[in-house]
Design a protein around this motif. Sequence first.
Motif: not given
Length: 982
Positions: A459-463, A786-788, A470-476, A712-713
């Motif tokens: 139901t949810a995927i969160r940082e 990332g920027g997606a 920022d709503g996207t997953l980034d390195q680390g 970690e990403m």
Amino acid sequence: MKTAIRPYSLPRGRWLATGLGLLAAVMIASCSGDDGAPGKDGRSGTTPRLPIGPAEALPGFVVDVLDIAGATGPTGNFEAGDAPRLTFTVRDASGADIDPADWDRLQMYVSGPTFNYQRVQGAVDVRSDVVAGPEDGQWVVDLPPLPETYLEPLNYTGRFDIGVLAGQPLLDGTYTIGIEGRSVIEVEGVGDVRDTGNTVAHFLVGSVEAIDLREVVAQDNCFQCHVELRAHGDNRKDLNGCLLCHTAGAEDGNNPNVAGGTPDVTIDFKVMVHKIHSGSSLPSVLGMSTNQDGSRDYDADAVPYEVLGHRDSVHDYSHVKFPHWPNFAQPMPRDQGYAALSTTPGGRDPKAMEDAQRSGPVQCYLCHGDPDGDGPLGAPADGDLVYAQPSRMACGSCHDDWVFDRNYVANGLQMPPQHDDSECTLCHRADEGILNVRDSHLHPLLDETFAAGVNVQITAIREAGINDDDGTLDQGERIELEVRVTDDAGEEVDAALLARRELTIAGPTTNPQLLQLFSLPSAVFQGAQPYVFRVPEQIYAEIVGTSNGGGLGAYGTLRAPHWSDRGLPTQVLLRDASASGEATTLVAPALPFENFVDVELATGPGTPAIARGAWIVLSDGVPGQEEYLRVQWVETMADRRRLWFGAKNTGGYQPNLRGAHGAGASAKVVEFATAVPGVEYVLDPATGMISEIGTSFGAGNRILVTYATDFEMPAFYQGSLNDSADLGPAAGDWVGLPVADGTYLVNISLESSLTFTAFGEDTSYVDGSKAAIDEATGYLAAFQVGGAETFEPPARVAAVEGCVSCHGDIQFHGSHRRGYQVCTQCHGIAGAEDRPRYVAPNAPATASTTIEFRNMLHKIHHGSQLSAGAAYVVNGFGMGYPNNFTAHTYEHVGFPVLAGGTSNCASCHGDADAWKSPVERNHPTVMALPTRSWTMACISCHDSTAARAHADVNTSPVGEESCAVCHGEGKELSVETVHFVR
């Protein structure tokens, strides 16, 4: 042959026909070239059969019966001696008349009555008897007078006489005229192709008052797997026509009247079709029969199920396995006495025979019920007759161990000899009694009272952790999931009590890489739903320091928390500085994320050889380069030894090198002792701090820690499933390349272990969870990297209907993985390979064998047509090292789509266009070796040496493919053109 055209001069009579025109091959496409100009005979609107292009649909050959006359009975029905007179049209798909000169064939035949078809008139080509009809474009033909009695069935010997009425007077009822016609069309670059059309028309005989059609199975049911029906040289395409020849008592050519023939093969439709679809599970094929006392005979002669067709062609269906789940993978319940069965040394395995027999088709509803569930198609009008009217021939077709004139004992019950069908329903009613037909064919996993179902919703995927929100997953950044688990009734399920919990993350959807595959501990599913937890990750052999000998040392891991309090223990290893093993050097550079190193061939004197399970240290003592790994397999090569480690997501062994090591770097065998928690150290799971108790770690010993922590990403992709050096960037494997922006998919597979008990026997079942589909997208739960910014769906198939139309469901690997989208989490990733020899050293060598769907699925479904079918081997799972593999071959697999076979790409891909021109899969930011997208897809079916050479010759030295020059969309030899189905 040109038909002689005579003027119409025959009277019209009572019309009792039912026209069911069936277009040939591709009936939805319009034909070419008719402008209404006069045809060859001067009749307005006829269409010359002109040559067509390689990607043009056949014009179509459609016969419609307008009237059946000639009846002389007192009620206007036909009687014996009456000659049916048909008025009909022959047109193409656009409605334009087809010139009789272009009728290459026009056969008519009669059978009836519909409740027990018998042959009345054999097939006759009537072209020379056709006359012009009363109106433009109509034709008339007289069939021979109806005989007094029925003909014998085809190839009749009397061996199968149940239901046969040969020689008896015609019964009152509905009778059917089958019509089969065709033209021969020249297709450019292909040659002559038959443009065929079938239809049937019905009339009444005797005193009955209305047409009574019998529809126990509908053509739409067949089309779910076969798309079309095509038999006997593509001349027969109508199920209704099939029934007119495949009657009770009909036999194939395998009868004593044929030289070299063998008896006992009926082509009675209800028997033959059941047997074809049950081939590999037929007791007769397995060597099972019934003893005189009614008990099961496991030593009977195993007889392949073969049918002799036209021109003495032998069709062997002994390898056919009905592809529908769940019994395709999980057989029906065991019969009484199963546990007591034993294998005679050198003899047969009765348990294996029973397992195979129980895997046969039981889903009667697939052919006799609603073919698409809640979809637009309807169930056959008389489909329920299969439950209400059991018979010896129908039931004995699958249960062919049953000998009708013997007792039959099963599950403590005895059925006496059955000399006719009159008593079948005394025990085998449709829905009543313990032996009712419907429930006896109900698989336990389809019984909601036994298998409640398991459904996962993310139901949810969160940082999480250090993040920028920022709503996207980034390195680390870490990933937090919110999950609900319910049964099919919507009730919550305690996931901690389930037998298996597996998480996968893969992406980007444009060229998937496997980021994480992890078996979740039950402890993550605690408390009230929704369950909230972070994705875990295993860290292997992390160096945390060297013991100082002074005691009370404290050593911290790079990551925290440790998941030791959630069922994933932390392990502390102490290197024995005094122990020494083989010392050798690398003979080739080793790169980050590779899972092997190449060392000298010779073994140093006086030191033990490196073996499976040994720990080695690379670049011992070199700051920033020292690295410890555990050897999983030693491969001896001509000039070196290759030391294999694990691969990410295969588990058990340290995967992948963390850093680079040059040629000449040292490799040394070392020994470790495992520190005892609570005795030699204390762990703080929250901080990852390891505190030595006293001086237990000794002095000068390297300290390594293996532990689970939050995922970690990563910055770089760490290798595909079962990774090796065989498949790299050319196959789309981005190992070592930066993690790309895009859409990444997450799935959690759960399962419930169930036990079905009946007649004193336990049968184990796996009720796997369905794919965790996001209702908003129709795909697995997703996050952006990332920027997606927006969700980008995979461009493989339009939907799963192509799979489920034949398979019903997808459940593999012990039914642990369920659903097409779950499969693609591993089998969609680029560069994925089958079980490697570094995991199963006794497995056959299968270099460069990928399990990625764009290659593997094509090969599996094309199995019997592969140039090297038997040589295509895929190593799957198995038990017990070093034989922990199962070698699968697919040379026996025949694709069931009768319209084009595996060339009918749309039968699986649906409306998706990915198959028409494979998309590039090159990394968006790094200039690596280009992905050979065309080659990976095309050589899967086109597997000959010449085809592979063709692909290689048309690929530049740096990997650029020129395939689109000839095969791209709009080109003369486009994929769509050369796979055109007509």
